[in-house]
Design an enzyme around this catalytic site. Sequence first.
Site, PDB file in Angstrom:
ATOM      1  N   GLU A 189      -7.295   4.857   7.180  1.00  0.00           N
ATOM      2  CA  GLU A 189      -6.989   6.264   6.884  1.00  0.00           C
ATOM      3  C   GLU A 189      -8.129   6.921   6.121  1.00  0.00           C
ATOM      4  O   GLU A 189      -8.284   8.142   6.158  1.00  0.00           O
ATOM      5  CB  GLU A 189      -5.650   6.354   6.121  1.00  0.00           C
ATOM      6  CG  GLU A 189      -4.475   6.093   7.071  1.00  0.00           C
ATOM      7  CD  GLU A 189      -3.223   5.536   6.420  1.00  0.00           C
ATOM      8  OE1 GLU A 189      -3.123   5.547   5.187  1.00  0.00           O
ATOM      9  OE2 GLU A 189      -2.341   5.065   7.170  1.00  0.00           O
ATOM     10  N   GLY A 192       2.431  -1.161   4.381  1.00  0.00           N
ATOM     11  CA  GLY A 192       2.475   0.260   4.044  1.00  0.00           C
ATOM     12  C   GLY A 192       3.894   0.762   3.900  1.00  0.00           C
ATOM     13  O   GLY A 192       4.564   0.518   2.883  1.00  0.00           O
ATOM     14  N   GLY A 239       0.643   2.778  10.386  1.00  0.00           N
ATOM     15  CA  GLY A 239       1.172   4.107  10.084  1.00  0.00           C
ATOM     16  C   GLY A 239       2.296   4.557  10.991  1.00  0.00           C
ATOM     17  O   GLY A 239       2.693   3.847  11.927  1.00  0.00           O
ATOM     18  N   HIS A 269     -10.092   1.394   4.214  1.00  0.00           N
ATOM     19  CA  HIS A 269      -8.821   1.544   4.936  1.00  0.00           C
ATOM     20  C   HIS A 269      -9.008   2.522   6.098  1.00  0.00           C
ATOM     21  O   HIS A 269      -9.754   3.495   5.978  1.00  0.00           O
ATOM     22  CB  HIS A 269      -7.726   2.043   3.984  1.00  0.00           C
ATOM     23  CG  HIS A 269      -6.365   1.987   4.585  1.00  0.00           C
ATOM     24  ND1 HIS A 269      -5.905   2.958   5.451  1.00  0.00           N
ATOM     25  CD2 HIS A 269      -5.383   1.061   4.489  1.00  0.00           C
ATOM     26  CE1 HIS A 269      -4.686   2.629   5.849  1.00  0.00           C
ATOM     27  NE2 HIS A 269      -4.344   1.485   5.273  1.00  0.00           N
ATOM     28  N   SER A 275       2.435  -2.014  10.547  1.00  0.00           N
ATOM     29  CA  SER A 275       3.842  -2.098  10.959  1.00  0.00           C
ATOM     30  C   SER A 275       4.521  -3.409  10.586  1.00  0.00           C
ATOM     31  O   SER A 275       5.382  -3.901  11.318  1.00  0.00           O
ATOM     32  CB  SER A 275       3.985  -1.839  12.462  1.00  0.00           C
ATOM     33  OG  SER A 275       3.524  -0.544  12.781  1.00  0.00           O
ATOM     34  N   GLU A 319      -6.430  -4.916  10.122  1.00  0.00           N
ATOM     35  CA  GLU A 319      -5.435  -3.871  10.370  1.00  0.00           C
ATOM     36  C   GLU A 319      -5.811  -3.075  11.617  1.00  0.00           C
ATOM     37  O   GLU A 319      -6.552  -2.092  11.522  1.00  0.00           O
ATOM     38  CB  GLU A 319      -5.390  -2.903   9.180  1.00  0.00           C
ATOM     39  CG  GLU A 319      -4.931  -3.514   7.885  1.00  0.00           C
ATOM     40  CD  GLU A 319      -4.199  -2.480   7.033  1.00  0.00           C
ATOM     41  OE1 GLU A 319      -3.025  -2.694   6.756  1.00  0.00           O
ATOM     42  OE2 GLU A 319      -4.797  -1.458   6.687  1.00  0.00           O
ATOM     43  N   ASN A 344       0.864  -1.190   0.000  1.00  0.00           N
ATOM     44  CA  ASN A 344       0.000   0.000   0.000  1.00  0.00           C
ATOM     45  C   ASN A 344       0.899   1.238   0.000  1.00  0.00           C
ATOM     46  O   ASN A 344       1.426   1.625   1.028  1.00  0.00           O
ATOM     47  CB  ASN A 344      -0.909  -0.032   1.237  1.00  0.00           C
ATOM     48  CG  ASN A 344      -1.798   1.209   1.320  1.00  0.00           C
ATOM     49  OD1 ASN A 344      -1.905   1.974   0.358  1.00  0.00           O
ATOM     50  ND2 ASN A 344      -2.433   1.404   2.464  1.00  0.00           N
ATOM     51  N   TRP A 345       1.034   1.833  -1.174  1.00  0.00           N
ATOM     52  CA  TRP A 345       1.932   2.985  -1.299  1.00  0.00           C
ATOM     53  C   TRP A 345       1.345   4.253  -0.678  1.00  0.00           C
ATOM     54  O   TRP A 345       2.050   5.250  -0.532  1.00  0.00           O
ATOM     55  CB  TRP A 345       2.242   3.258  -2.775  1.00  0.00           C
ATOM     56  CG  TRP A 345       3.164   2.268  -3.417  1.00  0.00           C
ATOM     57  CD1 TRP A 345       3.771   1.184  -2.824  1.00  0.00           C
ATOM     58  CD2 TRP A 345       3.613   2.277  -4.779  1.00  0.00           C
ATOM     59  NE1 TRP A 345       4.547   0.518  -3.738  1.00  0.00           N
ATOM     60  CE2 TRP A 345       4.476   1.171  -4.954  1.00  0.00           C
ATOM     61  CE3 TRP A 345       3.367   3.103  -5.878  1.00  0.00           C
ATOM     62  CZ2 TRP A 345       5.087   0.877  -6.184  1.00  0.00           C
ATOM     63  CZ3 TRP A 345       3.972   2.811  -7.090  1.00  0.00           C
ATOM     64  CH2 TRP A 345       4.831   1.715  -7.240  1.00  0.00           C
ATOM     65  N   LYS A 346       0.042   4.213  -0.364  1.00  0.00           N
ATOM     66  CA  LYS A 346      -0.631   5.416   0.178  1.00  0.00           C
ATOM     67  C   LYS A 346      -0.392   6.607  -0.762  1.00  0.00           C
ATOM     68  O   LYS A 346      -0.367   6.403  -1.973  1.00  0.00           O
ATOM     69  CB  LYS A 346      -0.161   5.686   1.604  1.00  0.00           C
ATOM     70  CG  LYS A 346      -0.219   4.415   2.458  1.00  0.00           C
ATOM     71  CD  LYS A 346      -0.117   4.660   3.917  1.00  0.00           C
ATOM     72  CE  LYS A 346      -0.140   3.313   4.636  1.00  0.00           C
ATOM     73  NZ  LYS A 346      -0.368   3.414   6.048  1.00  0.00           N
TER      74      LYS A 346
HETATM   75  P1  PGA Z   1       2.007   0.457   7.758  1.00  0.00           P
HETATM   76  O1  PGA Z   1       0.584   0.625   7.028  1.00  0.00           O
HETATM   77  O2  PGA Z   1       2.611  -0.826   7.243  1.00  0.00           O
HETATM   78  O3  PGA Z   1       2.790   1.667   7.333  1.00  0.00           O
HETATM   79  O4  PGA Z   1       1.733   0.419   9.223  1.00  0.00           O
HETATM   80  C1  PGA Z   1      -0.220  -0.478   6.729  1.00  0.00           C
HETATM   81  C2  PGA Z   1      -1.428  -0.029   5.933  1.00  0.00           C
HETATM   82  O5  PGA Z   1      -1.819   1.130   6.050  1.00  0.00           O
HETATM   83  O6  PGA Z   1      -2.024  -0.791   5.174  1.00  0.00           O
END
Ligand code: PGA
Length: 252
Positions: free
Chosen positions: A97, A234, A171, A95, A213, A165, A8-10
């Site tokens: 976010e 992420g 994040g 998600h 993470s 998640e 997930n490149w966000k």
């Molecule tokens: P992270 O994010 O690996 O940076 O904790 C995971 C995600 O948002 O899918």
Amino acid sequence: MQQLVIANWKMNPARAAEALTLFKLTNAAARGCKKTLVAIAAPAPYLSLLAKVPVKHTVALAGQDLSHEEGGAFTGEIGGSMLASVGASQVLVGHSERRTLGEDDERIARKMRAASLARLTPVLCVGEKERDSEGHYLAVVGTQVEHALSYLTASQIAKIVIAYEPVWAVGPSAVHAARPQDVLEMTLYIRRIITDRIGQTRAARVPILYGGSVEVGNAAPLITHAGVQGLLVGRASLKRSFAALIKEVDSG
Ligand code: PGA
């Protein structure tokens, strides 16, 4: 069952040229996989560009979000069929976010239906904000899953992916990943909900992933001990060491 690792490149990287470089690195790492499919959830503006890279396509492409509507006067929204037409085969839905930006369970349920209708595999993201000692977090996640399935038929449910998640583990402000035994408890709980809806045989084939993470070093124990069929990654998916993480999962 084949394992699935979704990067997930966000909202990264900032430029198309960097996205191409990252894509090629990931693709090269994915090529060596024996039992793992790697998918990249890239920002929508990059998808068609990445889909055209003349490499042997070992990675799948995914959207990070889609509209709950099929089309029309919805400025700024991106429809599922648009994502599919530029090469995406999956899409993240719900998600954390996006939930933080105001997406509620009803909207997520409609997005799940929109994704299914567009023949994209919806990757439903669920997770509690905090872990309490009485175990209420199970019910929190259970309610998210139940809501998200509201408008799906049994055969559509059989084709989804679920990513657990926990918000506290996702994040840059996260302290650490969830422990494999805690993830296992949740995966069993989620699979029971799916089993009640579509029966044991079909529910057993719904991939459940863990995200939050994940990094080199904790990927293998999660794959081995958490009852998951893959990971949603992420921050670590933007690093060079992502190749090592993919390898860790594939040989786990
Ligand atoms: P992270 O994010 O690996 O940076 O904790 C995971 C995600 O948002 O899918």
